[in-house]
Design a protein around this motif. Structure first.
Motif, PDB file in Angstrom:
ATOM      1  N   GLY A 324      37.530  40.523  51.341  1.00 48.13           N
ATOM      2  CA  GLY A 324      36.473  41.282  52.003  1.00 48.13           C
ATOM      3  C   GLY A 324      36.694  42.774  51.995  1.00 48.13           C
ATOM      4  O   GLY A 324      35.776  43.541  52.318  1.00 48.13           O
ATOM      5  N   ASP A 325      37.908  43.232  51.630  1.00 47.94           N
ATOM      6  CA  ASP A 325      38.187  44.665  51.548  1.00 47.94           C
ATOM      7  C   ASP A 325      37.448  45.284  50.364  1.00 47.94           C
ATOM      8  O   ASP A 325      37.002  44.595  49.451  1.00 47.94           O
ATOM      9  CB  ASP A 325      39.685  44.918  51.394  1.00 47.94           C
ATOM     10  N   VAL A 326      37.363  46.614  50.376  1.00 48.52           N
ATOM     11  CA  VAL A 326      36.669  47.355  49.327  1.00 48.52           C
ATOM     12  C   VAL A 326      37.686  47.971  48.374  1.00 48.52           C
ATOM     13  O   VAL A 326      38.587  48.698  48.797  1.00 48.52           O
ATOM     14  CB  VAL A 326      35.779  48.466  49.919  1.00 48.52           C
ATOM     15  N   VAL A 327      37.531  47.665  47.080  1.00 48.94           N
ATOM     16  CA  VAL A 327      38.397  48.196  46.030  1.00 48.94           C
ATOM     17  C   VAL A 327      37.585  49.183  45.201  1.00 48.94           C
ATOM     18  O   VAL A 327      36.466  48.885  44.787  1.00 48.94           O
ATOM     19  CB  VAL A 327      38.937  47.069  45.127  1.00 48.94           C
ATOM     20  N   LEU A 328      38.159  50.357  44.932  1.00 46.85           N
ATOM     21  CA  LEU A 328      37.485  51.406  44.167  1.00 46.85           C
ATOM     22  C   LEU A 328      38.283  51.747  42.918  1.00 46.85           C
ATOM     23  O   LEU A 328      39.502  51.961  42.993  1.00 46.85           O
ATOM     24  CB  LEU A 328      37.326  52.666  45.023  1.00 46.85           C
ATOM     25  N   PHE A 331      37.786  55.483  37.489  1.00 54.74           N
ATOM     26  CA  PHE A 331      37.790  55.583  36.020  1.00 54.74           C
ATOM     27  C   PHE A 331      37.734  54.161  35.467  1.00 54.74           C
ATOM     28  O   PHE A 331      38.674  53.680  34.850  1.00 54.74           O
ATOM     29  CB  PHE A 331      39.056  56.266  35.509  1.00 54.74           C
ATOM     30  N   CYS A 332      36.644  53.448  35.680  1.00 56.91           N
ATOM     31  CA  CYS A 332      36.697  51.989  35.562  1.00 56.91           C
ATOM     32  C   CYS A 332      36.653  51.457  34.135  1.00 56.91           C
ATOM     33  O   CYS A 332      36.857  50.260  33.929  1.00 56.91           O
ATOM     34  CB  CYS A 332      35.637  51.326  36.421  1.00 56.91           C
ATOM     35  N   GLY A 333      36.416  52.303  33.123  1.00 58.27           N
ATOM     36  CA  GLY A 333      36.583  51.870  31.736  1.00 58.27           C
ATOM     37  C   GLY A 333      35.845  50.590  31.403  1.00 58.27           C
ATOM     38  O   GLY A 333      34.620  50.533  31.414  1.00 58.27           O
ATOM     39  N   CYS A 334      36.598  49.527  31.110  1.00 57.44           N
ATOM     40  CA  CYS A 334      35.965  48.242  30.769  1.00 57.44           C
ATOM     41  C   CYS A 334      35.904  47.298  31.972  1.00 57.44           C
ATOM     42  O   CYS A 334      35.489  46.159  31.841  1.00 57.44           O
ATOM     43  CB  CYS A 334      36.688  47.574  29.610  1.00 57.44           C
ATOM     44  N   GLY A 335      36.349  47.762  33.160  1.00 55.96           N
ATOM     45  CA  GLY A 335      36.081  47.009  34.385  1.00 55.96           C
ATOM     46  C   GLY A 335      37.097  45.966  34.797  1.00 55.96           C
ATOM     47  O   GLY A 335      36.763  45.068  35.566  1.00 55.96           O
ATOM     48  N   THR A 336      38.352  46.086  34.364  1.00 55.61           N
ATOM     49  CA  THR A 336      39.333  45.077  34.742  1.00 55.61           C
ATOM     50  C   THR A 336      39.561  45.059  36.247  1.00 55.61           C
ATOM     51  O   THR A 336      39.703  43.990  36.849  1.00 55.61           O
ATOM     52  CB  THR A 336      40.667  45.317  34.011  1.00 55.61           C
ATOM     53  N   ALA A 337      39.594  46.227  36.883  1.00 53.27           N
ATOM     54  CA  ALA A 337      39.838  46.280  38.325  1.00 53.27           C
ATOM     55  C   ALA A 337      38.707  45.618  39.111  1.00 53.27           C
ATOM     56  O   ALA A 337      38.954  44.853  40.048  1.00 53.27           O
ATOM     57  CB  ALA A 337      40.032  47.723  38.787  1.00 53.27           C
ATOM     58  N   VAL A 338      37.455  45.902  38.736  1.00 55.81           N
ATOM     59  CA  VAL A 338      36.344  45.301  39.481  1.00 55.81           C
ATOM     60  C   VAL A 338      36.233  43.813  39.169  1.00 55.81           C
ATOM     61  O   VAL A 338      35.828  43.018  40.032  1.00 55.81           O
ATOM     62  CB  VAL A 338      35.022  46.049  39.200  1.00 55.81           C
ATOM     63  N   ASP A 339      36.603  43.410  37.965  1.00 59.91           N
ATOM     64  CA  ASP A 339      36.640  41.989  37.609  1.00 59.91           C
ATOM     65  C   ASP A 339      37.655  41.261  38.494  1.00 59.91           C
ATOM     66  O   ASP A 339      37.365  40.207  39.081  1.00 59.91           O
ATOM     67  CB  ASP A 339      37.009  41.846  36.143  1.00 59.91           C
ATOM     68  N   ALA A 340      38.853  41.818  38.611  1.00 60.62           N
ATOM     69  CA  ALA A 340      39.888  41.202  39.450  1.00 60.62           C
ATOM     70  C   ALA A 340      39.484  41.200  40.916  1.00 60.62           C
ATOM     71  O   ALA A 340      39.736  40.233  41.646  1.00 60.62           O
ATOM     72  CB  ALA A 340      41.210  41.949  39.265  1.00 60.62           C
ATOM     73  N   ALA A 341      38.845  42.279  41.364  1.00 58.66           N
ATOM     74  CA  ALA A 341      38.406  42.359  42.760  1.00 58.66           C
ATOM     75  C   ALA A 341      37.383  41.265  43.075  1.00 58.66           C
ATOM     76  O   ALA A 341      37.464  40.593  44.113  1.00 58.66           O
ATOM     77  CB  ALA A 341      37.819  43.739  43.041  1.00 58.66           C
ATOM     78  N   GLU A 342      36.433  41.066  42.186  1.00 57.43           N
ATOM     79  CA  GLU A 342      35.434  40.016  42.375  1.00 57.43           C
ATOM     80  C   GLU A 342      36.089  38.645  42.389  1.00 57.43           C
ATOM     81  O   GLU A 342      35.775  37.794  43.228  1.00 57.43           O
ATOM     82  CB  GLU A 342      34.392  40.108  41.263  1.00 57.43           C
ATOM     83  N   LYS A 343      37.024  38.428  41.485  1.00 62.59           N
ATOM     84  CA  LYS A 343      37.704  37.139  41.396  1.00 62.59           C
ATOM     85  C   LYS A 343      38.470  36.817  42.671  1.00 62.59           C
ATOM     86  O   LYS A 343      38.544  35.658  43.101  1.00 62.59           O
ATOM     87  CB  LYS A 343      38.654  37.157  40.201  1.00 62.59           C
ATOM     88  N   LYS A 366      28.746  39.716  34.301  1.00 58.54           N
ATOM     89  CA  LYS A 366      27.795  38.602  34.202  1.00 58.54           C
ATOM     90  C   LYS A 366      28.411  37.420  33.456  1.00 58.54           C
ATOM     91  O   LYS A 366      28.151  36.261  33.786  1.00 58.54           O
ATOM     92  CB  LYS A 366      26.519  39.074  33.506  1.00 58.54           C
ATOM     93  N   ASP A 367      29.234  37.720  32.441  1.00 58.19           N
ATOM     94  CA  ASP A 367      29.906  36.652  31.703  1.00 58.19           C
ATOM     95  C   ASP A 367      30.990  35.993  32.547  1.00 58.19           C
ATOM     96  O   ASP A 367      31.135  34.763  32.557  1.00 58.19           O
ATOM     97  CB  ASP A 367      30.538  37.210  30.421  1.00 58.19           C
ATOM     98  N   SER A 368      31.792  36.818  33.245  1.00 56.24           N
ATOM     99  CA  SER A 368      32.950  36.306  33.990  1.00 56.24           C
ATOM    100  C   SER A 368      32.559  35.635  35.290  1.00 56.24           C
ATOM    101  O   SER A 368      33.227  34.698  35.736  1.00 56.24           O
ATOM    102  CB  SER A 368      33.923  37.453  34.288  1.00 56.24           C
ATOM    103  N   HIS A 369      31.503  36.126  35.920  1.00 60.30           N
ATOM    104  CA  HIS A 369      31.115  35.637  37.254  1.00 60.30           C
ATOM    105  C   HIS A 369      29.608  35.353  37.262  1.00 60.30           C
ATOM    106  O   HIS A 369      28.831  36.159  37.807  1.00 60.30           O
ATOM    107  CB  HIS A 369      31.476  36.667  38.327  1.00 60.30           C
ATOM    108  N   HIS A 530      35.474  33.205  34.951  1.00 63.61           N
ATOM    109  CA  HIS A 530      36.511  32.928  35.943  1.00 63.61           C
ATOM    110  C   HIS A 530      36.009  31.901  36.944  1.00 63.61           C
ATOM    111  O   HIS A 530      34.870  31.991  37.411  1.00 63.61           O
ATOM    112  CB  HIS A 530      36.901  34.200  36.702  1.00 63.61           C
ATOM    113  N   ASP A 531      36.868  30.957  37.269  1.00 65.97           N
ATOM    114  CA  ASP A 531      36.563  30.010  38.341  1.00 65.97           C
ATOM    115  C   ASP A 531      37.103  30.586  39.632  1.00 65.97           C
ATOM    116  O   ASP A 531      38.300  30.792  39.786  1.00 65.97           O
ATOM    117  CB  ASP A 531      37.216  28.653  38.073  1.00 65.97           C
ATOM    118  N   LYS A 532      36.188  30.865  40.539  1.00 66.61           N
ATOM    119  CA  LYS A 532      36.562  31.501  41.801  1.00 66.61           C
ATOM    120  C   LYS A 532      36.999  30.422  42.776  1.00 66.61           C
ATOM    121  O   LYS A 532      36.235  29.551  43.158  1.00 66.61           O
ATOM    122  CB  LYS A 532      35.362  32.266  42.352  1.00 66.61           C
TER     123      LYS A 532
END
Length: 540
Positions: A324-328, A331-343, A366-369, A530-532
């Motif tokens: 539930g925390d917020v991750v920022l 310089f998100c590039g290809c989005g690995t940080a936001v992908d991991a945060a969502e997972k 959209k592909d991962s989640h 990803h399976d959440k």
């Protein structure tokens, strides 16, 4: 806070959209000023790696008005320590490329400190090129007392670097905003050799292997000096109280020594059974060698040059944030940080200055989640905003609309003479052989039939089966007639005929019209799904 991707300069986005003390964890992997152009390698039409590349970002910095503006920002911020530090660096380095990079980073670190909660943490990922300077800036912004770790990540295998030790590691600086920061202690699994040497015992009762440990007190404890099951107390007493000893006995967690006849050997001492499956792993060090870099065959690899492994970001996010925390990631590039945060069940914010990165992340999420909900801000989301972008910066307009239409930007999207080509769309009209369509983008107010004739000439020169003319202005009747002269091509896949030269207006793009081409090959590699699990596992 809604999960959001922002297109734009992260300094301006932070100032305009991110509130004070609203973020729990920041991870940033900024360009390292390594004087290199980084390119994103797209999937070629046949699914293999292609030589066609799109420029992702250029991390070469130079001193100029933007650098001066960054220094002024630091001065106006009121952070005197960072201002003094930047002035000292300026005196030492002079007005060069490195100093421009550091001025840019100083301004952004001040803003990142502002948006971080008092319990929050920041991880800055860098290489040795500028790490020593960045550490000083972090001390200036966060305070040296809030420095927690310098993590060393082995990012590659040993290779031959001329007359130096092999450069195989990145640095990740870990700072907190205060001494009261979120922390879940990470653990790493016991090694196989450790298990084999220490966990040799097994009662074959389903509890698995165990090791034996001392039950004697390390210090004199008179209240622990009691006889136990005929065993005299050790000189300094037992480690446990009598009631604890009884509980451990009842749970069959005490090993008793016996003699050759099977009787208790009271000349030796009982020992505690420590079962492997009840023990956490070892405390993790700040040297990480267990997360492999992404090689060319890695399933999660999207082709982005600086893409980091998902496991690296999962470790950081799991240790320094909660569900539930917020991750920022600014310089998100290809989005690995936001992908991991969502997972991992976190909320997230991603910022990047290229349309390419935003498009890539949007597709990745959209592909991962599947079904994930998030907003995209800063790029054209309406006809009016797209027309404004075309008016303000025609080059940025091209870089936005070509990927939007599943196209590859021509010549890395760089400015300069393009030979009448702004991009390509690859497609397979027979389901086998790849053909290309030439994209020509016109963001001006005036278009004419000569532009259509020019595109026809480019199609002939490039041996392209089709062409697509994208225009902000409305096309004239002669333009439509000129395009129709090229006729149609037939597709075995669609079972119908398609216009060879198509004219699409910007307004039609916002009505979801797309080039009428069969079996278009998307330029983006498909990300792993990803399976959440819904809950965070142990940090091992």
């Amino acid at each position: 806070m809604t999960n959001t991707l922002y297109y734009g300069d992260n300094l301006k986005v932070l100032q305009s959209h991110i509130a004070d003390e609203s973020v729990d964890l920041i991870y940033l992997d900024p360009p390292f000023n390594s004087n290199a152009n980084y390119n994103i390698l797209f999937k070629s039409p046949d699914g293999s790696d292609s030589d066609a590349q799109i420029n992702a970002f250029d991390d070469t910095w130079s001193w100029g008005p933007d650098a001066e503006e960054s220094v002024d920002f630091v001065t106006a911020s009121g952070n005197h320590k960072t201002h003094d530090l930047l002035e000292a660096m300026l005196g030492f380095l002079g007005k060069n490329d490195m100093m421009a990079y550091l001025a840019m980073m100083a301004a952004r670190l001040i803003e990142l400190h502002r948006v971080l909660k008092p319990t929050g943490s920041l991880y800055l990922h860098c290489d040795p090129t500028a790490s020593h300077y960045l550490k000083l800036l972090l001390d200036g912004v966060f305070g040296a007392e809030n420095y927690r770790n310098e993590i060393v990540w082995k990012r590659t295998n040993i290779h031959n670097d001329s007359k130096t030790w092999s450069k195989i590691a990145d640095t990740i600086f870990f700072y907190s905003k205060s001494k009261n920061f979120s922390w879940t202690e990470p653990r790493e699994p016991h090694s196989e050799s450790h298990i084999a040497s220490k966990f040799k015992n097994d009662d074959n009762d389903g509890r698995g292997p165990y090791s034996l440990s001392d039950m004697t007190s390390p210090n004199p404890r008179p209240n622990m000096m009691y006889e136990w099951k005929g065993f005299p107390f050790p000189p300094k007493g037992w480690r446990y109280k009598l009631e604890t000893m009884q509980r451990l006995h009842d749970e069959n967690k005490i090993w008793y020594p016996t003699d050759s006849d099977g009787y208790l050997d009271t000349k030796r001492r009982p020992r505690l059974k420590r079962f492997l499956n009840e023990l956490d792993g070892n405390i993790m060090s700040a040297v990480w060698t267990d997360i492999n870099p992404l090689n060319s065959q890695a399933q999660e690899r999207l082709g982005y040059p600086t893409q980091k492994p998902l496991a690296l970001l999962e470790r950081i996010i799991s240790a320094s944030s909660n569900e539930g925390d917020v991750v920022l990631d600014p310089f998100c590039g290809c989005g690995t940080a936001v992908d991991a945060a969502e997972k991992l069940g976190r909320k997230w914010i991603g910022i990047d200055v290229t349309h390419l990165a935003i498009n890539l992340i949007e597709q990745r999420m959209k592909d991962s989640h599947p079904g994930v909900q998030f907003d995209v801000k800063g790029r054209p989301e309406s006809l009016d905003s797209a027309m404004e972008l075309a008016r303000r910066d025609k080059h940025e307009f091209e870089k936005w609309i070509v990927p939007k239409l599943d196209g590859h930007l021509f010549e890395d999207g760089r400015k300069g003479a393009d030979g009448g080509i702004d991009g390509f769309i690859y497609f397979k009209p027979d389901g086998k052989k790849t053909q290309k369509a030439i994209l020509s983008v016109k963001g001006g107010d005036n278009v004419g039939v000569a532009m259509i004739r020019d595109l026809v000439g480019v199609m002939e020169r490039e041996k392209a089966l089709a062409g697509v003319f994208i225009t902000k202005a409305l096309p004239s009747k002669p333009m439509m007639q000129e395009a129709a002269k090229l006729g149609l091509f037939e597709s075995e896949v669609s079972g119908r005929k398609h216009p060879r030269l198509q004219i699409i207006t910007l307004a039609e793009v916002f009505q979801d019209r797309r080039p009428d081409l069969p079996w278009v090959v998307s330029p983006f590699r498909k990300a792993q799904r990803h399976d959440k699990s819904g809950e965070q596992g142990k940090l091992i």
